[in-house]
Motif scaffolding. Structure first.
Motif, PDB file in Angstrom:
ATOM      1  N   THR A  43       0.837  -1.202   0.000  1.00 34.47           N
ATOM      2  CA  THR A  43       0.000   0.000   0.000  1.00 34.47           C
ATOM      3  C   THR A  43       0.870   1.249   0.000  1.00 34.47           C
ATOM      4  N   GLU A  86       2.158  10.479   7.104  1.00 35.37           N
ATOM      5  CA  GLU A  86       1.392   9.370   7.668  1.00 35.37           C
ATOM      6  C   GLU A  86       0.802   9.812   8.993  1.00 35.37           C
ATOM      7  N   GLU A 119      -1.610  10.563   3.837  1.00 35.55           N
ATOM      8  CA  GLU A 119      -2.277  11.747   3.294  1.00 35.55           C
ATOM      9  C   GLU A 119      -1.749  12.079   1.899  1.00 35.55           C
ATOM     10  N   THR A 131       0.933   3.903  -3.078  1.00 37.45           N
ATOM     11  CA  THR A 131       0.596   5.299  -2.772  1.00 37.45           C
ATOM     12  C   THR A 131       1.730   6.230  -3.184  1.00 37.45           C
ATOM     13  N   LYS A 179      -4.594   3.928   3.019  1.00 40.18           N
ATOM     14  CA  LYS A 179      -5.016   3.556   4.364  1.00 40.18           C
ATOM     15  C   LYS A 179      -4.514   2.151   4.654  1.00 40.18           C
ATOM     16  N   CYS A 180      -3.749   2.022   5.743  1.00 38.13           N
ATOM     17  CA  CYS A 180      -3.225   0.734   6.180  1.00 38.13           C
ATOM     18  C   CYS A 180      -3.885   0.377   7.504  1.00 38.13           C
ATOM     19  N   THR A 181      -4.504  -0.782   7.553  1.00 36.71           N
ATOM     20  CA  THR A 181      -5.090  -1.243   8.804  1.00 36.71           C
ATOM     21  C   THR A 181      -4.254  -2.403   9.306  1.00 36.71           C
ATOM     22  N   ARG A 236      -4.637   8.982  -1.552  1.00 42.70           N
ATOM     23  CA  ARG A 236      -4.744   8.761  -0.114  1.00 42.70           C
ATOM     24  C   ARG A 236      -4.665   7.255   0.111  1.00 42.70           C
ATOM     25  N   THR A 279      -4.288   6.316  12.715  1.00 42.00           N
ATOM     26  CA  THR A 279      -5.734   6.196  12.701  1.00 42.00           C
ATOM     27  C   THR A 279      -6.184   5.760  14.092  1.00 42.00           C
ATOM     28  N   ARG A 300      -2.635   3.273   9.953  1.00 37.29           N
ATOM     29  CA  ARG A 300      -2.196   4.592   9.523  1.00 37.29           C
ATOM     30  C   ARG A 300      -2.919   4.994   8.255  1.00 37.29           C
ATOM     31  N   GLU A 301      -3.027   6.315   8.067  1.00 34.64           N
ATOM     32  CA  GLU A 301      -3.539   6.865   6.822  1.00 34.64           C
ATOM     33  C   GLU A 301      -2.429   7.678   6.196  1.00 34.64           C
TER      34      GLU A 301
END
Length: 88
Positions: free
Chosen positions: A48, A80, A75, A52, A65-67, A63, A83, A72-73
């Motif tokens: 990701t 980073e 931007e 990005t 988004k890592c879960t 944008r 979240t 973290r998001e």
């Protein structure tokens, strides 16, 4: 007799609220021209971040988004941000 009518009314309101939420979600999602899903068992966060960075390097507003254990998001400016998780 009033109780079944109340249950029916509340059920109808919940169904209508769900339909409205679904419609709004689809409308917002259509505003995003390109969506990329990274799926798998290992390496999703790294992948990701690479995707990005590559898209941002190409001048595309992106944008990410890592879960996971450390959500973290990423931007559009490359920063980073952590979240927050509601349950800790």
């Amino acid at each position: 007799m009033k109780m079944p009518l109340m249950v029916l009314g509340i059920s109808l309101l919940l169904i209508l609220a769900g339909m409205a939420e679904s419609w709004l979600h689809r409308k917002r999602r259509q505003k995003i021209p390109l969506r990329i899903l990274v799926n798998g068992t290992r390496g999703k966060t790294s992948t990701t971040r690479l995707i990005t960075a590559a898209l941002q390097g190409g001048g595309i507003v992106t944008r990410g988004k890592c879960t996971g254990t450390d959500p973290r998001e990423i931007e559009p400016n490359g920063q980073e941000m952590e979240t927050p998780r509601p349950h800790g």
